[in-house]
Structures are given as structure tokens and as C-alpha cells.
Design a protein around this motif. Structure first.
Motif, PDB file in Angstrom:
ATOM      1  N   GLY A   1       1.152   4.132 -13.820  1.00  0.00           N
ATOM      2  CA  GLY A   1       0.548   3.162 -14.718  1.00  0.00           C
ATOM      3  C   GLY A   1      -0.805   2.663 -14.294  1.00  0.00           C
ATOM      4  N   HIS A   2      -1.597   3.507 -13.647  1.00  0.00           N
ATOM      5  CA  HIS A   2      -2.970   3.180 -13.232  1.00  0.00           C
ATOM      6  C   HIS A   2      -3.041   1.963 -12.309  1.00  0.00           C
ATOM      7  CE1 HIS A   2      -4.380   5.266 -17.212  1.00  0.00           C
ATOM      8  NE2 HIS A   2      -3.770   6.086 -16.365  1.00  0.00           N
ATOM      9  N   PRO A   3      -2.423   2.054 -11.131  1.00  0.00           N
ATOM     10  CA  PRO A   3      -2.475   0.927 -10.194  1.00  0.00           C
ATOM     11  C   PRO A   3      -3.841   0.822  -9.521  1.00  0.00           C
ATOM     12  CG  PRO A   3      -1.399   2.786  -9.163  1.00  0.00           C
ATOM     13  CD  PRO A   3      -1.671   3.186 -10.586  1.00  0.00           C
ATOM     14  N   ASN A   4      -4.027  -0.255  -8.767  1.00  0.00           N
ATOM     15  CA  ASN A   4      -5.200  -0.392  -7.916  1.00  0.00           C
ATOM     16  C   ASN A   4      -5.297   0.842  -7.017  1.00  0.00           C
ATOM     17  OD1 ASN A   4      -7.383  -1.766  -6.820  1.00  0.00           O
ATOM     18  ND2 ASN A   4      -6.151  -2.719  -5.215  1.00  0.00           N
ATOM     19  N   SER A   5      -6.490   1.440  -6.897  1.00  0.00           N
ATOM     20  CA  SER A   5      -6.605   2.720  -6.206  1.00  0.00           C
ATOM     21  C   SER A   5      -7.854   2.751  -5.337  1.00  0.00           C
ATOM     22  CB  SER A   5      -6.658   3.853  -7.246  1.00  0.00           C
ATOM     23  OG  SER A   5      -6.786   5.102  -6.629  1.00  0.00           O
ATOM     24  N   HIS A   6      -7.704   3.236  -4.079  1.00  0.00           N
ATOM     25  CA  HIS A   6      -8.810   3.320  -3.130  1.00  0.00           C
ATOM     26  C   HIS A   6      -8.787   4.673  -2.421  1.00  0.00           C
ATOM     27  CE1 HIS A   6      -8.573  -1.058  -3.663  1.00  0.00           C
ATOM     28  NE2 HIS A   6      -9.826  -1.112  -3.223  1.00  0.00           N
TER      29      HIS A   6
ATOM     30  N   THR B   1     -10.992   6.130  -8.268  1.00  0.00           N
ATOM     31  CA  THR B   1     -10.023   6.539  -9.278  1.00  0.00           C
ATOM     32  C   THR B   1     -10.031   8.056  -9.378  1.00  0.00           C
ATOM     33  OG1 THR B   1     -10.388   4.514 -10.544  1.00  0.00           O
ATOM     34  CG2 THR B   1      -9.349   6.357 -11.692  1.00  0.00           C
ATOM     35  N   PRO B   2      -8.877   8.707  -9.304  1.00  0.00           N
ATOM     36  CA  PRO B   2      -8.861  10.171  -9.449  1.00  0.00           C
ATOM     37  C   PRO B   2      -9.526  10.597 -10.749  1.00  0.00           C
ATOM     38  CG  PRO B   2      -6.714   9.360  -8.751  1.00  0.00           C
ATOM     39  CD  PRO B   2      -7.528   8.152  -9.097  1.00  0.00           C
TER      40      PRO B   2
ATOM     41  N   ILE C   1       0.843  -1.192   0.000  1.00  0.00           N
ATOM     42  CA  ILE C   1       0.000   0.000   0.000  1.00  0.00           C
ATOM     43  C   ILE C   1       0.882   1.247   0.000  1.00  0.00           C
ATOM     44  CG2 ILE C   1      -1.576   1.359   1.417  1.00  0.00           C
ATOM     45  CD1 ILE C   1      -2.819  -1.251   2.351  1.00  0.00           C
ATOM     46  N   VAL C   2       0.616   2.147  -0.907  1.00  0.00           N
ATOM     47  CA  VAL C   2       1.267   3.453  -0.916  1.00  0.00           C
ATOM     48  C   VAL C   2       0.226   4.486  -0.476  1.00  0.00           C
ATOM     49  CG1 VAL C   2       2.397   5.236  -2.286  1.00  0.00           C
ATOM     50  CG2 VAL C   2       2.899   2.819  -2.712  1.00  0.00           C
ATOM     51  N   ALA C   3       0.404   5.031   0.726  1.00  0.00           N
ATOM     52  CA  ALA C   3      -0.513   6.054   1.224  1.00  0.00           C
ATOM     53  C   ALA C   3      -0.232   7.379   0.535  1.00  0.00           C
ATOM     54  CB  ALA C   3      -0.369   6.199   2.736  1.00  0.00           C
ATOM     55  N   VAL C   4      -1.281   8.072   0.147  1.00  0.00           N
ATOM     56  CA  VAL C   4      -1.167   9.324  -0.599  1.00  0.00           C
ATOM     57  C   VAL C   4      -2.160  10.319  -0.018  1.00  0.00           C
ATOM     58  CG1 VAL C   4      -1.329  10.393  -2.883  1.00  0.00           C
ATOM     59  CG2 VAL C   4      -0.591   8.023  -2.684  1.00  0.00           C
ATOM     60  N   ARG C   5      -1.760  11.570   0.054  1.00  0.00           N
ATOM     61  CA  ARG C   5      -2.691  12.617   0.477  1.00  0.00           C
ATOM     62  C   ARG C   5      -3.559  13.033  -0.719  1.00  0.00           C
ATOM     63  NH1 ARG C   5      -0.659  14.741   5.320  1.00  0.00           N
ATOM     64  NH2 ARG C   5       1.567  14.310   5.659  1.00  0.00           N
ATOM     65  N   ARG C   6      -4.867  13.006  -0.526  1.00  0.00           N
ATOM     66  CA  ARG C   6      -5.743  13.489  -1.593  1.00  0.00           C
ATOM     67  C   ARG C   6      -5.745  15.017  -1.576  1.00  0.00           C
ATOM     68  NH1 ARG C   6     -12.177  12.467  -2.662  1.00  0.00           N
ATOM     69  NH2 ARG C   6     -12.297  13.093  -0.477  1.00  0.00           N
ATOM     70  N   ARG C   7      -5.413  15.626  -2.705  1.00  0.00           N
ATOM     71  CA  ARG C   7      -5.309  17.083  -2.786  1.00  0.00           C
ATOM     72  C   ARG C   7      -6.484  17.726  -3.511  1.00  0.00           C
ATOM     73  NH1 ARG C   7      -2.292  18.417   1.351  1.00  0.00           N
ATOM     74  NH2 ARG C   7      -0.091  17.822   1.181  1.00  0.00           N
ATOM     75  N   HIS C   8      -7.434  16.938  -3.994  1.00  0.00           N
ATOM     76  CA  HIS C   8      -8.626  17.469  -4.656  1.00  0.00           C
ATOM     77  C   HIS C   8      -8.265  18.328  -5.876  1.00  0.00           C
ATOM     78  CE1 HIS C   8     -11.301  16.147  -1.369  1.00  0.00           C
ATOM     79  NE2 HIS C   8     -10.274  16.461  -0.586  1.00  0.00           N
ATOM     80  N   ASP C   9      -7.207  17.940  -6.560  1.00  0.00           N
ATOM     81  CA  ASP C   9      -6.852  18.611  -7.812  1.00  0.00           C
ATOM     82  C   ASP C   9      -6.193  17.585  -8.708  1.00  0.00           C
ATOM     83  OD1 ASP C   9      -4.272  18.290  -6.875  1.00  0.00           O
ATOM     84  OD2 ASP C   9      -3.839  20.425  -6.645  1.00  0.00           O
ATOM     85  N   ASP C  10      -5.556  18.028  -9.763  1.00  0.00           N
ATOM     86  CA  ASP C  10      -5.018  17.083 -10.742  1.00  0.00           C
ATOM     87  C   ASP C  10      -3.700  16.452 -10.330  1.00  0.00           C
ATOM     88  OD1 ASP C  10      -7.151  17.238 -12.538  1.00  0.00           O
ATOM     89  OD2 ASP C  10      -6.417  19.144 -13.314  1.00  0.00           O
TER      90      ASP C  10
END
Length: 746
Positions: free
Chosen positions: A537-542, A560-561, A518-527
Motif C-alpha cells: 500500500g505504498h508505505p514510507n520508503s527509503h 520510491t521504486p 523498519i522493514v529491511a529489503v534487498r534492492r533487486r534493481h527490477d520490478d
């Protein structure tokens, strides 16, 4: 009047939860033993009293310590399950958790994927070119790292809880032997250990992943070993005492000062033959801890003597040097501790403010020690008596007093429900030893001992339990990341986006890749969200949806973003907090609902005084790559149309935004420049129909910029990347940067 008194002295009432009811039952049982012991001619034959007796009807010392340390560890495990709901809760604890996980992989700092704004954030320090580290000293994360290596980091605290019981017993034993205050040294020492077990503040500090439990253990060991070395005139024990001092220095530097003074006071009381070697051995013993601290600081800041916390606050808060240790104007960080500074430090931090802060710490500390403020205050008189009569007790009292004094130059009181006056928690075991010696007297009295234990348990049941209940219910009433929820959804690899700092810290593992964890990422609500998704490369995303409020349940959903709209990338400025650098002022993210600001947030730059202030923030831009980006025509590589948007709030500020490209030689090349003014708010007399709005959005002019000479390979093996910087400057007033849109030129 009653309400005011109740507010001043905290919450009181019937037990608020099952643990408090159990404490009430325990208080009644202890009281019954005290009454029975008063009436009985052989009080040691009482079922509970035998626990404090080493005789034919009691427990051996070894068995008592084994059972006592187990009970303390089990109670701290129970605290994790019942009050913490399974994991670290406050932001400091989650940051320690992340540092411990990174250190378990041998990393003090670690490289980042791009865009770095998806990983940078609160209580994390970024260093060029792309390294991130925690801001806390390495001592406690080192213990957590051991827990991570065995797959059970939350066991670290309960193990410390067991160690504190043992250390408290032996400290009291050594003091009693050295002073002759008690004829039954073993019973007095067991009493101190029993106080440690029922101390709920220690249960918290050996449950949540905070460093105070580790410091309390190390400080107690340092003093106990120094006392034993003093009694036996064994110099090598002073080296082990120095090792404990060095560990405290690598964990909480300020807390190392009082214990070092206390140990050297005991060295001075040693024989003239032992004293010279003891002085040297204490200093040599402290070297490993100090070396660990220096190595950690160098890795995080690039400087051996560069404090990671000072470096973090220098780029994340203001005014300049607001987090410094000492007195004067400008102390008090207006971003991290805004409400506190506004209410308590309007004119800086002076002697009066320090006195107020110290008093606000002392009152909850009286509850932390024995769960009950009146009980502690009643015992101050017998404690003062033994301190006055016994030089060794004066050393312990001096360490406690110096701990209080040492934190006086730090402006923030640091108190919170459950954690109490956490800066003083490091010396609670020393106070337990003094209390046991003062209450026991020359001939330990079982009625007095069990009366104190009963009052302590009663204080928690009817009073201090409310603080721990408040800790359990705060911030949504649960950890902001629960791994079981991710496993239930099959999220065992790929990206998980988080909206909370706490959740990111708990889930992020620097050693993971999207294909193998799992790679934790902060959602920034932008691109930026989509940028990383495409680059990998479009990994599994939650998406981890944290549910706040009682009864809510957090969820992990496939997510998916959103795709890029019209080949135009939107980058929110507030996502870049903390900025990479700032000078002459400070940047912070503010809510701007109702102004038309994108996502209702803006990155505001506030100058100090009338001079210039600037923040250096990185803006990642899309570039030609085989990962789904819209590539510009071949005859226009790296050419983009860039349009910033700013918020005007009537501050009178003058803003300048400069875009730089950074080539392989790391030299900055100015590519574009925007300037604007933020007129003062209209006066009430002028606020008619024709008056200008106090807040409005301004789209700056779009500019076509070529970066073909600044393309570089991405650090994680993707296509070429564009390195650039946007420097925002505010003069004469605050300015706000909302967002920047970027579109490949066609």
C-alpha cells in the motif's frame, strides 16, 4: 629480499594508530617495571607489581579480578568503537547478529513477505513454503538474543571478555594447585589473566559478533570445572562441565570434540568411586546444548540431524557436497571461496592440502596468542617442558592439539585480518594458562612476568596492529548499516532498501511490519522492488546508500521504486540466488558487462560433467489485486505474456527453461517450455568478420500463459498471488538466464 621477508612475516613499522601508540607506551612501562623489579630487593612494592601480589602492598584477589575483568570488557568496548566503528563488520558477524535478533523474538525461522527474493540471500536458508532462517548453530545467537532483549546486543562480547579473564584465572589456579608447578599459585593465575587482558585477538573475538569468544569462555569453564571436580572429587561439578561442553556443541560442533575428550581424560583420573557418576553426569550435562542444536536444525531444515550449513551450501554453491567435512575430490566451494579453491585446491582436498591449510592457520595463531610470533616461539620450549613433566598440563596441551587436528578436515583456512586464525581462537585461554605456568616457574619472577607482558604489548604496537588496522579499513571502513543515519532521516517505519548483504542483515527484524517499524529489503534493481511497495500500500520508503572508501559517508534518502513501464514487469534472474534447489551443478550470479545483459548480471548454471544440471528458482508474477497492479480483462484472469532472455557465452551448453504453475494441491502443471543452444566460441582461425560473437543476448520466443487455476491468497493479507516455478536446465556446458519479462494479456 627484505621485502619478501617482510611480506612473509607480516607488516612491521611504527605504530599505525593511537591504540598502537598507547600499546607502545604500555610496553615501555612494563619494561621499566621488569628492570626495576630485577634491581629491587622488594619488587612487590612496585606500583604495578602490586597488582600481581596478594599481600599488604597488593590487591586482594577479589579486587584484582573485578578490576581485571572490567579492563578486559572496557577494552573490548573500545575495540567496537575504534576498530569496528560501532557494529559487526564481516558477513558471518552480521548473520549471527540477525539470528540473535530473530531468536530474541523466540524465532529460529520466520515467515517472509512476497516476493521472497527481496529477503533471501547470502548465509540465509530458505525452506518451503516461505520460511527463512540463519545457517549458524544457535548457541551464540542465544547469547546475542539476551543482549537484544535488554536493548544492547553489542554488550554481549565485552561481558564474555570479562568472563574469559575470570575463567582463565581459575583454570590456571586449578592447574597450579593440581601440579604444584608454582609456589605462588595466585600470582601465576593473575599473570595468566593479565596475558588474557592484553591479548588483542581476544579483544576482537569479544567485540565483533562472532562465536569464538563464547566458545573460548565455555571451553575454559569446562576444563576448569573438571579440574576442580577432579581435585575435590566432587562429581556434580562434572555435570556443570558437561553443560559447558553441550553449549560448545550448540555453538561450534567441531570445537566440542577436543574439550569433551579433555574432560573425559580428567574423569578417568578421578577416584574409582567418583568415576562412574562423573561419566554419566558429563553426558547428562551436555544434553540441553545438544537438544538446542537439534531443535534449531529441525526448525531450519525440517530434519533433526540436518546441518543448516550443509543445507545452505547444497543450494548456493558447488560442486555437490563441496562444504563437507573430510577429504577427497570435489571439496571446496567455488562460489563462496572461489579464489581460495582455484589457488589451493585444484585437485580436491587431500593430506597435503590439509597440511598446507593447517600451517597457514598455525602461523597467524602464533601471533594471536601473545600478539607477537617470536615471543610465542621462544616460549614453546618451557611450555614443552611442563607438558612433558605434568599429566594435567598434557591434558591442556592435548585439547589445544586436538583443536588443531579437528579442523584439519575442513578445507578453508578461515583466517582474516584482526580475526587471525579464528578456528584456533577457541583454545587461546588454555594456552595462556600454559604460558603463565611455564614462565612463572616454581617461584614466580616479576621480571620475567613483566618482560613477557612488555614484549606482548610491543608486538601489537609494531606488528599485529597493522592487521587490526586492515580490519578497520576493509569493506568501506564502517558497518554497512548505521541506525543513527536512518533515525536522522526520520526513517522509523516503512521500507528501507539495501544493496549489501551486510546492511540487510544488520537492519532486518523479522518482527517488524512496514506500519510499525523498519522493514529491511534487498534492492533487486527490477520490478520486484515495486511489487512489494505496491502490495504493502505504498508505505514510507527509503534507500540506504553505503559509501565505500575512506572519508565517504553513507546516506539514507527518500526513495520510491520506479513505476512499472507499459504494464510490463521485468524480473532479473540473478535476484533468485540462492535458488530454491539445485542438482547436478550449481548456479551463481556473474558480471556480464558489455554483453547487453540487463543490469550487467546473469544467473549462470554450471553443470558438473556432461550430465544434466538444474536449478529450481521461484519467479513471482503479478496478478489481479486491489494494490495497483494492472488487472487483465475479466474474461482473461491470470493470463500473461512471458518472454525470457538468455546470455550465450560460447560454452557449448544446451539450455531448457520450463515454467510450472502450482495450484492449491501443490501439484506442478507445465505451462511453457523454451529450449536453446549456446554454440562453442569460434576458433581464432575463424574469428574474422563473419565469425559469430563469443557473447550475445538471445530473446526467447514470447508465450501466452494462463494461470487462472493457480491463484492463491497472499500470505501477508494482500490480493491473490500467483505461485509458479521456473526450472532451468543446462547440459554439456553452462547456460545463463538474464531476465524474464511478464505482461498481463489484454
Amino acid at each position: 629480499m627484505i621485502g619478501q621477508v617482510g611480506s612473509a612475516f607480516g607488516a612491521w613499522g611504527k605504530p599505525p594508530d593511537a591504540v598502537a601508540w598507547a600499546a607502545l607506551a604500555l610496553a615501555i612501562l612494563f619494561a621499566a617495571v621488569a628492570v626495576t623489579a630485577t634491581r629491587s630487593r622488594s619488587p612487590e612494592t612496585s606500583t604495578l607489581a602490586m597488582w600481581l601480589h596478594d599481600g599488604p602492598h597488593g590487591l586482594s584477589r577479589r579486587r584484582f579480578l573485578a578490576i581485571g575483568s572490567f579492563v578486559a570488557a572496557f577494552a573490548s568496548l573500545g575495540y567496537i568503537a575504534y576498530y569496528l566503528r560501532g557494529g559487526p563488520r564481516i558477513i558471518d558477524a552480521t548473520s549471527y547478529f540477525l539470528q540473535g535478533r530473530a531468536l530474541s523474538h523466540g524465532s529460529i525461522d520466520w515467515p517472509l513477505l512476497e516476493p521472497s527474493a527481496l529477503f533471501r540471500g547470502r548465509f540465509l536458508l530458505f525452506r518451503e513454503p516461505n520460511l527463512l532462517s540463519g545457517i549458524f548453530p544457535p548457541g551464540y545467537p542465544l547469547l546475542l538474543a539476551i543482549g537484544f532483549r535488554i536493548g544492547a546486543p553489542m554488550v554481549t562480547g565485552p561481558v564474555l571478555a570479562a568472563g574469559i579473564v575470570l575463567a582463565t584465572y581459575f583454570l590456571t589456579y586449578e592447574v597450579a594447585r593440581a601440579t604444584g608447578l608454582s609456589r605462588n599459585v595466585d600470582m601465576t593465575s593473575r599473570f595468566a589473566a593479565a596475558i588474557s587482558i592484553v591479548c588483542v585477538a581476544l579483544r576482537y573475538h569479544t567485540a565483533d559478533t562472532m562465536s569464538h569468544g563464547a566458545c573460548a569462555f565455555a571451553i575454559t569453564v569446562a576444563i576448569a570445572l573438571a579440574l576442580r571436580a577432579h581435585r575435590l572429587q566432587t562429581a556434580w561439578l562434572f555435570a556443570v562441565s558437561g553443560l559447558a561442553i553441550g553449549y560448545v556443541a550448540a555453538t561450534r560442533m567441531v570445537s566440542a570434540i577436543p574439550v569433551a575428550i579433555g574432560v573425559y581424560a580428567l574423569v578417568l583420573r578421578s577416584s574409582s568411586q567418583t568415576r562412574p557418576r562423573a561419566f554419566l553426569l558429563v553426558a547428562l550435562g551436555a544434553i540441553p546444548g545438544l537438544a538446542l542444536l537439534l531443535v534449531s536444525q529441525h526448525a531450519a531444515t525440517g530434519h533433526w540431524f540436518g546441518s543448516t550449513q550443509l543445507a545452505y551450501y547444497a543450494v548456493s554453491d558447488g560442486p555437490q557436497d563441496c562444504f563437507r567435512y573430510g577429504f577427497g575430490r570435489g571439496i571446496g566451494c567455488v562460489v563462496e571461496h572461489a579464489d581460495f579453491v582455484r589457488a589451493r585446491l585444484p585437485h580436491g582436498y587431500g593430506v597435503l592440502e590439509a597440511a598446507g591449510t593447517t600451517l597457514r592457520r598455525l602461523w597467524p595463531h602464533t601471533a594471536d596468542v601473545l600478539n607477537f610470533e617470536p615471543l610465542f616461539l621462544v616460549l614453546l620450549l618451557p611450555i614443552a617442558r611442563i607438558v612433558r613433566e605434568q599429566p594435567i598440563c598434557r591434558v591442556l596441551a592435548a585439547v589445544v592439539g586436538l583443536q588443531i587436528v579437528a579442523y584439519a578436515p575442513f578445507y578453508f583456512d578461515g583466517n582474516y585480518p584482526g580475526g587471525g586464525a579464528r578456528f584456533f581462537a577457541d583454545v587461546i585461554p588454555l594456552e595462556h594458562a600454559l604460558i603463565a605456568l611455564a614462565v612463572s616457574g616454581a617461584l614466580p619472577s616479576l621480571p620475567r612476568i613483566f618482560a613477557v607482558l612488555s614484549a606482548s604489548a610491543l608486538g601489537f604496537a609494531l606488528h599485529t596492529a597493522y592487521g587490526h588496522r586492515a580490519l578497520a579499513d576493509r569493506d568501506g571502513g564502517r558497518p554497512m548499516y548505521e541506525p543513527d543515519l536512518a533515525r536522522e532521516k526520520g526513517a522509523d517505519h516503512g521500507l528501507i532498501y539495501f544493496d549489501t548483504d551486510h546492511g540487510f542483515n544488520l537492519a532486518y527484524d523479522p518482527s517488524h511490519t512496514a506500519s510499525h517499524g523498519i522493514v529491511a529489503v534487498r534492492r533487486r534493481h527490477d520490478d520486484r522492488d515495486r511489487l512489494l511497495y505496491d502490495l504493502l500500500g505504498h508505505p514510507n520508503s527509503h534507500l540506504y546508500r553505503f559509501a565505500e572508501g575512506e572519508g565517504g559517508k553513507s546516506m539514507v534518502d527518500a526513495w520510491t521504486p520506479p513505476p512499472i513501464v507499459n504494464d510490463t514487469y521485468r524480473f532479473e534472474a540473478e535476484a533468485e540466488w540462492p535458488p530454491l534447489a539445485q542438482q547436478g551443478g550449481y548456479a551463481h550470479s556473474i558480471f556480464a558487462a558489455g554483453t547487453g545483459a540487463s543490469e550487467d548480471r546473469v544467473l549462470e548454471l554450471v553443470p558438473e560433467g556432461d550430465g544434466p544440471a538444474w536449478a529450481d528458482i521461484e519467479l513471482p508474477l503479478p496478478s489481479p489485486a486491489p494494490n495497483g497492479f494492472p488487472a487483465p480483462p475479466r474474461d482473461k484472469p491470470g493470463t500473461f505474456i512471458i518472454e525470457p532472455r538468455v546470455l550465450r557465452r560460447g560454452t557449448g551448453g544446451k539450455g531448457t527453461l520450463v515454467l510450472y504453475g502450482i495450484g492449491p494441491s501443490t501439484e506442478r502443471v507445465e505451462k511453457a517450455r523454451w529450449e536453446w543452444t549456446d554454440p562453442q566460441k569460434p576458433t581464432p582461425a575463424a574469428s574474422g568478420e563473419g565469425a559469430k560473437k563469443a557473447t550475445d543476448i538471445l530473446d526467447l520466443s514470447s508465450q501466452t500463459v494462463s494461470f487462472d487455476d493457480q491463484l492463491e491468497p497472499l500470505s501477508h493479507g494482500g490480493g491473490p498471488s500467483l505461485r509458479c516455478r521456473m526450472v532451468l536446465r543446462a547440459q554439456h556446458g553452462a547456460v545463463g538466464l538474464d531476465k524474464t519479462t511478464v505482461k498481463a494479456h489484454r
